[in-house]
Design a protein around this motif. Sequence first.
Motif, mmCIF file in Angstrom:
data_model
loop_
_atom_site.group_PDB
_atom_site.id
_atom_site.type_symbol
_atom_site.label_atom_id
_atom_site.label_comp_id
_atom_site.label_asym_id
_atom_site.label_seq_id
_atom_site.Cartn_x
_atom_site.Cartn_y
_atom_site.Cartn_z
ATOM 1 N N CYS A 160 28.654 -11.068 -41.638
ATOM 2 C CA CYS A 160 29.996 -10.692 -41.172
ATOM 3 C C CYS A 160 30.485 -11.615 -40.059
ATOM 4 C CB CYS A 160 30.028 -9.241 -40.707
ATOM 5 S SG CYS A 160 29.113 -8.920 -39.187
ATOM 6 N N GLY A 161 29.558 -12.241 -39.332
ATOM 7 C CA GLY A 161 29.950 -13.232 -38.330
ATOM 8 C C GLY A 161 30.345 -12.662 -36.982
ATOM 9 N N ARG A 162 30.127 -11.356 -36.777
ATOM 10 C CA ARG A 162 30.541 -10.768 -35.487
ATOM 11 C C ARG A 162 29.731 -11.346 -34.321
ATOM 12 N NH1 ARG A 162 33.364 -5.613 -36.102
ATOM 13 N NH2 ARG A 162 32.477 -4.867 -34.180
ATOM 14 N N TYR A 191 28.469 -14.368 -34.183
ATOM 15 C CA TYR A 191 28.976 -15.727 -33.946
ATOM 16 C C TYR A 191 30.259 -15.671 -33.114
ATOM 17 C CZ TYR A 191 31.810 -19.836 -34.911
ATOM 18 O OH TYR A 191 32.633 -20.929 -34.766
ATOM 19 N N ILE A 192 31.136 -14.706 -33.454
ATOM 20 C CA ILE A 192 32.420 -14.603 -32.760
ATOM 21 C C ILE A 192 32.219 -14.203 -31.302
ATOM 22 C CG2 ILE A 192 34.597 -13.291 -32.699
ATOM 23 C CD1 ILE A 192 34.467 -13.168 -35.744
ATOM 24 N N PHE A 222 31.207 -19.681 -40.185
ATOM 25 C CA PHE A 222 30.733 -19.373 -38.842
ATOM 26 C C PHE A 222 29.788 -20.448 -38.327
ATOM 27 C CE2 PHE A 222 31.416 -15.191 -40.937
ATOM 28 C CZ PHE A 222 32.603 -14.889 -40.271
ATOM 29 N N ARG A 236 35.736 -21.766 -27.276
ATOM 30 C CA ARG A 236 35.496 -21.888 -28.707
ATOM 31 C C ARG A 236 36.746 -21.592 -29.519
ATOM 32 N NH1 ARG A 236 32.916 -17.600 -30.334
ATOM 33 N NH2 ARG A 236 34.671 -17.093 -31.637
ATOM 34 N N PRO A 270 35.219 -8.612 -31.502
ATOM 35 C CA PRO A 270 35.668 -9.572 -32.522
ATOM 36 C C PRO A 270 37.127 -9.394 -32.923
ATOM 37 C CG PRO A 270 33.484 -8.792 -33.054
ATOM 38 C CD PRO A 270 33.938 -7.975 -31.882
ATOM 39 N N ILE A 272 39.284 -10.842 -30.191
ATOM 40 C CA ILE A 272 39.127 -12.297 -30.158
ATOM 41 C C ILE A 272 39.972 -12.936 -31.258
ATOM 42 C CG2 ILE A 272 37.488 -14.200 -30.516
ATOM 43 C CD1 ILE A 272 35.361 -12.433 -29.156
#
Lengths: 75, 245
Positions: free
Chosen positions: A56-58, A60-61, B6, B30, B182, B185
Amino acid sequence: MSKKNKFLLKINYENCKGCEYCIITCPQKVLSLSDEVNKLGYRFVKIINQQNCNGCGRCYIMCPDYLIEIFSATD
Amino acid sequence: MNPTKFVKPKSLKDTHHNYCPGCGHGIIHRIIAEVVDELGIREKTIAVAPVGCAVFAYDYWDFDVTEAPHGRPPAVATGIKRVLPDRIVFTYQGDGDLAAIGTSEIIHTANRAENITVIFVNNTVYGMTQGQMAPTTLIGQKTLTTPYGREVTRDGYPLKVSELISVLDGARYVARGTVTNPKNITITKSYIKTAFITQIENKGFSLVEILSMCPAGIHMSPVEALNWVENELTKCFPLGVIKNV
């Protein structure tokens, strides 16, 4: 057989500062704080349930040090 | 192994950065780099870094970055943009830089409708010097210089820069976001992108205020600071697009 995507987390442990943002954000509880410390003197984040990662990449975010990268592979 | 979306954006260097654990600057660096990559403007972007924790921004971004004296990035950015009007110029400033010593510069730059973008990182304290009271400190908030909490009769009210700038005719796009989860963001990234597009379309001045965590400056753990920004700070500084014309 249906093909399923697998996701691989890559974490740069040496630069991790242990802020725990990725741990509280991960819905699958893939990450946890290690009992060891890295060269910077911080307890770093380690992967405990790699197979649960759904990409899901949370993490990473949320990572302020952009140490997490996610790769995918098809079975 | 195939890279997903990602992975680290190209506009960020591999340098390990010097921010404290849980600092919001890293996340904001970022998302700015991602926006620059997505718009394909890396070769013509010029950033103006502030005095403060982000003073080493040139070490972290892989595009042109220059430095400005304390509070003066809007003045420096004005000069760069007037000499090189085809470049995308943005300033990156904290609340001590923009809202205290640089109040004159930011107001007149916005009023002249200079075609630049300002990224305003609001963490309510002077983070680099370990957390003294800033103009944006909340009422009752304890800092090194207000050990019993900020008092209205002595210290006044938190300065709402975005609302202040939005009433000026020169300001075209003003928004306030945060980086606490998230979802926020992603929304903040869309604000930054819109601000850059406002500049690319030569519409005029754009400002994005970002509420950020400074765990070391407000003397909390990173997770406590995150929750404090999400629950307390957003009450005083409501999120959303304030002006878009």
